[in-house]
Design an enzyme around this catalytic site. Structure first.
Site, PDB file in Angstrom:
ATOM      1  N   LEU A 200       0.846  -1.211   0.000  1.00 38.99           N
ATOM      2  CA  LEU A 200       0.000   0.000   0.000  1.00 38.99           C
ATOM      3  C   LEU A 200       0.869   1.243   0.000  1.00 38.99           C
ATOM      4  CD1 LEU A 200      -2.434  -1.019   2.873  1.00 38.99           C
ATOM      5  CD2 LEU A 200      -3.092  -0.742   0.485  1.00 38.99           C
ATOM      6  N   HIS A 201       0.590   2.164  -0.918  1.00 38.11           N
ATOM      7  CA  HIS A 201       1.318   3.438  -0.851  1.00 38.11           C
ATOM      8  C   HIS A 201       0.567   4.601  -1.491  1.00 38.11           C
ATOM      9  CE1 HIS A 201       2.518   1.867  -4.829  1.00 38.11           C
ATOM     10  NE2 HIS A 201       2.570   3.138  -5.190  1.00 38.11           N
TER      11      HIS A 201
END
Ligand code: UD1
Ligand code: UDP
Length: 359
Positions: A200-201
């Site tokens: 996740l980013h």
């Protein structure tokens, strides 16, 4: 003919490597590799040059992190003298990061032709910084190298000249095809045999404290069903600390450093389920046939959903957990590999330049 390639952030390296390696076979093509320094940690940059067998950059602009305006402006200011010194016939840019658009704008005003690898992808969501980067880069590029048919349709709809568009296939998948036999288990103690892999980013997931708290809670809950392995992006690690959030530890959640390409490939191959908001990971999961749930409302890679194993599950954690439960309970959808995701995209791009060099 001289090609000057620009790379800067993690997903650029996997896309540039096959083009650079294929073009190196042609005596008519000269190459210069410029790293903007947008990503700079060993595990976000240097490791990929070694693992992907890429030449070291001829120039590193060392721009580092900053707001969009600061980072884009720094790249523009620092890349201009390099372009003036090398005067390439083509600037070759990859994907949709700030390094891509910033260097394309500079080249455009210097009258240097631009080739965009991964042209035509659209999420139709302008709150995503990458969507702005894609639209602007395509608009000023002379050679639009598309990875999928939807890219071609988008470009034609926007009025791009038919002759500037080429369906070349997916360069990121070239690297996967080449290196999947070398995938290696990460050197991390206590890795579970069966697990959910998480990355996740995206700012829409990790920069909002309420959303990130809901995600952390959901990962802790999923980890109690099946261990979660989470190689964490530096942006996300920073935000979790800043917002005072807490992920459970092993055996539920295994938080790892960003992984090398070969280690991350191993994790993808062995995951029971991939939960992500990455662009590239949606594609790699599709190629590998691993079930993938994308925690976004839209994707610029619709073929991963229409043909592949990917499914958009949005940002509501109740839905994410329900869909994850369904996959883990055996309800994964089978997928196919999209056309021209075959390991030959870099070769097709090099052949285009070779043809132009001989014309
Ligand atoms: C960038 C790209 C995004 C891509 C992602 C891939 C843009 C607008 N965004 O997002 O499209 O999906 O890369 O990973 O170009 N940081 C470090 N070390 C590093 C790099 C970054 O600690 O080597 C931290 C810094 O605190 C930085 C933050 O991560 O402020 C964000 O980095 P940045 O390059 O601005 O954006 P990404 O979120 O990495
Ligand atoms: N990747 C990696 N190590 C990790 C996470 C991802 O090598 O810990 C690779 C992944 O296999 C893919 C690329 O990085 O090739 C995707 O980059 P990222 O998710 O950072 O960016 P995006 O594709 O979303 O722009």
């Amino acid at each position: 003919m001289k090609l000057l390639h620009i790379v800067g952030a993690r997903p650029n390296f996997m896309k540039a490597a096959p083009v650079i390696l294929a073009a190196a076979q042609s005596p008519r093509l000269q190459q210069v590799l410029v790293h903007t320094g947008q990503h700079y940690d060993e595990k976000m940059s240097d490791i990929f040059f070694r693992q992907l067998g890429m030449p070291q950059p001829d120039v590193n602009l060392g721009v580092g992190s900053g707001s969009h305006a600061v980072q884009t402006a720094e790249i523009m200011t620092r890349v201009e003298p390099v372009l003036l010194a090398h005067r390439p016939d083509w600037l070759v840019v990859y994907g949709d990061v700030n390094s891509t658009v910033a260097s394309a704008i500079v080249a455009s005003k210097l009258g240097i032709r631009i080739a965009h690898v991964e042209a035509g992808l659209r999420s139709y969501d302008r709150t995503m910084p990458e969507e702005i980067n894609r639209i602007l880069t395509d608009r000023i590029s002379d050679l639009l190298l598309a990875p999928s048919d939807d890219g071609i349709e988008n470009l034609l709809r926007e009025g791009a000249a038919r002759g500037s568009i080429h369906m070349v296939g997916n360069c990121m998948i070239d690297t996967l095809v080449r290196l999947v036999p070398s995938a290696c288990r990460p050197d991390a103690a206590g890795l579970p045999g069966r697990f959910i892999l998480v990355t996740l980013h995206r700012p829409s997931n990790v920069d909002d404290p309420v959303q990130l708290a809901a995600i952390v809670d959901a990962l802790n809950r999923l980890g109690a069903r099946l261990p979660v392995v989470f190689p964490i992006h530096p942006r996300t690690r920073k935000r979790i600390a800043e917002f005072g959030l807490k992920l459970d530890g092993p055996p539920y959640v295994h938080l790892l450093e960003p992984q090398g390409y070969l280690e991350f490939l191993w994790l993808q191959k062995h995951a029971a389920l991939i939960l992500t908001d990455s662009g590239g990971v949606q594609e790699e999961a599709t190629y590998l046939g691993v079930p993938c749930l994308t925690m976004r409302e839209n994707t610029e890679r619709p073929v991963t959903c229409s043909l592949g194993t990917n499914r958009l599950v949005g940002q509501d954690m109740g839905r994410v957990i329900a869909e994850a439960d369904a996959v883990l309970g055996g309800k994964a959808r089978p997928g196919k590999i999209p056309p021209l995701w075959d390991g030959g995209a870099g070769g097709r791009i090099a052949a285009l330049f070779e043809t132009m060099a001989t014309a």
